[in-house]
Design a protein around this motif. Structure first.
Motif, mmCIF file in Angstrom:
data_model
loop_
_atom_site.group_PDB
_atom_site.id
_atom_site.type_symbol
_atom_site.label_atom_id
_atom_site.label_comp_id
_atom_site.label_asym_id
_atom_site.label_seq_id
_atom_site.Cartn_x
_atom_site.Cartn_y
_atom_site.Cartn_z
ATOM 1 N N CYS A 250 -29.361 -0.336 17.589
ATOM 2 C CA CYS A 250 -29.915 0.985 17.914
ATOM 3 C C CYS A 250 -31.291 1.120 17.281
ATOM 4 N N SER A 251 -32.222 1.678 18.027
ATOM 5 C CA SER A 251 -33.571 1.833 17.496
ATOM 6 C C SER A 251 -33.835 3.270 17.044
ATOM 7 N N ALA A 252 -33.177 4.247 17.686
ATOM 8 C CA ALA A 252 -33.448 5.654 17.371
ATOM 9 C C ALA A 252 -32.838 6.074 16.043
ATOM 10 N N ALA A 253 -31.648 5.579 15.740
ATOM 11 C CA ALA A 253 -30.935 5.962 14.518
ATOM 12 C C ALA A 253 -29.889 4.893 14.243
ATOM 13 N N PRO A 254 -29.423 4.801 12.995
ATOM 14 C CA PRO A 254 -28.360 3.831 12.709
ATOM 15 C C PRO A 254 -27.113 4.173 13.539
ATOM 16 N N CYS A 255 -26.385 3.128 13.943
ATOM 17 C CA CYS A 255 -25.221 3.389 14.780
ATOM 18 C C CYS A 255 -24.171 2.308 14.611
ATOM 19 N N VAL A 256 -22.997 2.598 15.163
ATOM 20 C CA VAL A 256 -21.952 1.592 15.310
ATOM 21 C C VAL A 256 -21.713 1.438 16.812
ATOM 22 N N HIS A 257 -21.620 0.188 17.241
ATOM 23 C CA HIS A 257 -21.327 -0.107 18.649
ATOM 24 C C HIS A 257 -19.808 -0.244 18.772
ATOM 25 N N TRP A 258 -19.218 0.540 19.679
ATOM 26 C CA TRP A 258 -17.773 0.550 19.906
ATOM 27 C C TRP A 258 -17.520 0.022 21.309
ATOM 28 N N GLY A 259 -16.737 -1.036 21.404
ATOM 29 C CA GLY A 259 -16.461 -1.647 22.695
ATOM 30 C C GLY A 259 -14.970 -1.672 22.991
ATOM 31 N N LEU A 260 -14.645 -1.922 24.267
ATOM 32 C CA LEU A 260 -13.253 -2.007 24.719
ATOM 33 C C LEU A 260 -13.167 -3.057 25.818
ATOM 34 N N ARG A 261 -12.165 -3.919 25.711
ATOM 35 C CA ARG A 261 -11.944 -4.963 26.721
ATOM 36 C C ARG A 261 -10.460 -5.095 27.031
ATOM 37 N N ARG A 262 -10.191 -5.525 28.263
ATOM 38 C CA ARG A 262 -8.857 -5.994 28.633
ATOM 39 C C ARG A 262 -9.089 -7.407 29.155
ATOM 40 N N GLY A 263 -8.649 -8.402 28.403
ATOM 41 C CA GLY A 263 -8.978 -9.784 28.740
ATOM 42 C C GLY A 263 -10.475 -9.964 28.640
ATOM 43 N N GLU A 264 -11.103 -10.384 29.729
ATOM 44 C CA GLU A 264 -12.555 -10.579 29.744
ATOM 45 C C GLU A 264 -13.294 -9.420 30.405
ATOM 46 N N VAL A 265 -12.577 -8.365 30.766
ATOM 47 C CA VAL A 265 -13.174 -7.233 31.479
ATOM 48 C C VAL A 265 -13.521 -6.122 30.495
ATOM 49 N N TYR A 266 -14.789 -5.707 30.491
ATOM 50 C CA TYR A 266 -15.237 -4.617 29.632
ATOM 51 C C TYR A 266 -14.884 -3.282 30.278
ATOM 52 N N LEU A 267 -14.451 -2.336 29.454
ATOM 53 C CA LEU A 267 -14.077 -1.000 29.902
ATOM 54 C C LEU A 267 -14.792 0.037 29.045
ATOM 55 N N ASN A 268 -14.762 1.277 29.495
ATOM 56 C CA ASN A 268 -15.401 2.366 28.754
ATOM 57 C C ASN A 268 -14.511 2.791 27.585
ATOM 58 N N PRO A 269 -14.943 2.583 26.342
ATOM 59 C CA PRO A 269 -14.104 2.947 25.208
ATOM 60 C C PRO A 269 -13.835 4.450 25.106
ATOM 61 N N LEU A 270 -14.724 5.279 25.660
ATOM 62 C CA LEU A 270 -14.488 6.724 25.611
ATOM 63 C C LEU A 270 -13.249 7.116 26.396
ATOM 64 N N SER A 271 -12.799 6.253 27.322
ATOM 65 C CA SER A 271 -11.591 6.560 28.093
ATOM 66 C C SER A 271 -10.339 6.493 27.227
ATOM 67 N N LEU A 272 -10.431 5.927 26.027
ATOM 68 C CA LEU A 272 -9.302 5.935 25.092
ATOM 69 C C LEU A 272 -9.075 7.321 24.478
ATOM 70 N N LEU A 273 -10.117 8.147 24.490
ATOM 71 C CA LEU A 273 -10.038 9.457 23.841
ATOM 72 C C LEU A 273 -9.395 10.489 24.759
ATOM 73 N N PRO A 274 -8.347 11.175 24.302
ATOM 74 C CA PRO A 274 -7.769 12.250 25.115
ATOM 75 C C PRO A 274 -8.757 13.413 25.197
ATOM 76 N N PRO A 275 -8.636 14.262 26.240
ATOM 77 C CA PRO A 275 -9.595 15.365 26.412
ATOM 78 C C PRO A 275 -9.749 16.249 25.181
ATOM 79 N N TRP A 276 -8.667 16.529 24.473
ATOM 80 C CA TRP A 276 -8.756 17.413 23.307
ATOM 81 C C TRP A 276 -9.630 16.812 22.210
ATOM 82 N N LEU A 277 -9.728 15.494 22.158
ATOM 83 C CA LEU A 277 -10.549 14.841 21.147
ATOM 84 C C LEU A 277 -11.963 14.575 21.668
ATOM 85 N N LEU A 278 -12.052 14.219 22.940
ATOM 86 C CA LEU A 278 -13.340 13.907 23.542
ATOM 87 C C LEU A 278 -14.232 15.132 23.661
#
Length: 196
Positions: free
Chosen positions: A151-179
């Protein structure tokens, strides 16, 4: 002879037009495995916490590539200064804790998510867990490294999600009440004391 030649040229042009029209009208080939859509549609909203903070700012969202090897962003970047605790978003087993290309990485295979199972990744992280350890939702698995962030704008952590070799959106793990949870609000408490 001239008529035969003209017929052959016309036949070739018609065949070329048919092949071109068929190619243009056919649906495009899938870019990702058919059994794991990249949208996160098959991802259960099972997270119990964000990886960092209570509701971190998303500096860069998930941008799936147009092709398997094309440019894109295969995760989300969450604002988090160096030293911020990084937490497992749900229960799982640490499948990797170490350095990759000079960056600290922790990967957690999520419990009960099918075959192949879902796997989250966090980087740059100084791991406080080791490969094979079981982790619970919210358990600290490391801290954000001072270096290695892309990240160039600010310090960050990169959060990723995969099933096998397929990348998925990690935000989809968050239920609506948390997201979509907004900031906490303090409400006035009515005074129920009798008057003096």
């Amino acid at each position: 002879m001239r008529a035969n030649r003209c017929l052959r040229v016309c036949a070739r042009l018609i065949l070329l037009l048919i092949v071109t029209a068929t190619a243009l009208l056919a649906p495009p080939p899938p870019l990702f495995a058919a059994d794991a859509p990249p949208t996160g549609a098959d991802v259960p909203a099972m997270a119990r916490t964000w990886p960092v903070g209570l509701r971190p700012r998303v500096l860069r969202g998930w941008e799936p590539p147009a092709t398997v090897y094309g440019p894109g962003h295969r995760g989300v970047d969450l604002a988090a200064p160096a030293g911020t605790p990084v937490r497992a978003v749900t229960a799982g087993r640490v499948s990797f804790a170490g350095r990759v290309a000079g960056k600290g990485v922790v990967s957690v295979t999520l419990t009960g998510t099918g075959d192949p199972p879902l796997r989250t990744t966090y980087e740059p992280v100084t791991a406080t867990v080791g490969k094979g350890e079981e982790v619970e939702p919210g358990e600290v698995i490391g801290t954000v490294d001072a270096s290695g962030s892309h990240c160039s704008a600010a310090p960050c952590v990169h959060w990723g999600l995969r099933r096998g070799e397929v990348y998925l959106n990690p935000l989809s793990l968050l239920p609506p009440w948390l997201l979509h949870r907004g900031p906490s609000r303090l409400l006035p408490v009515p005074d129920t004391r009798p008057p003096h």
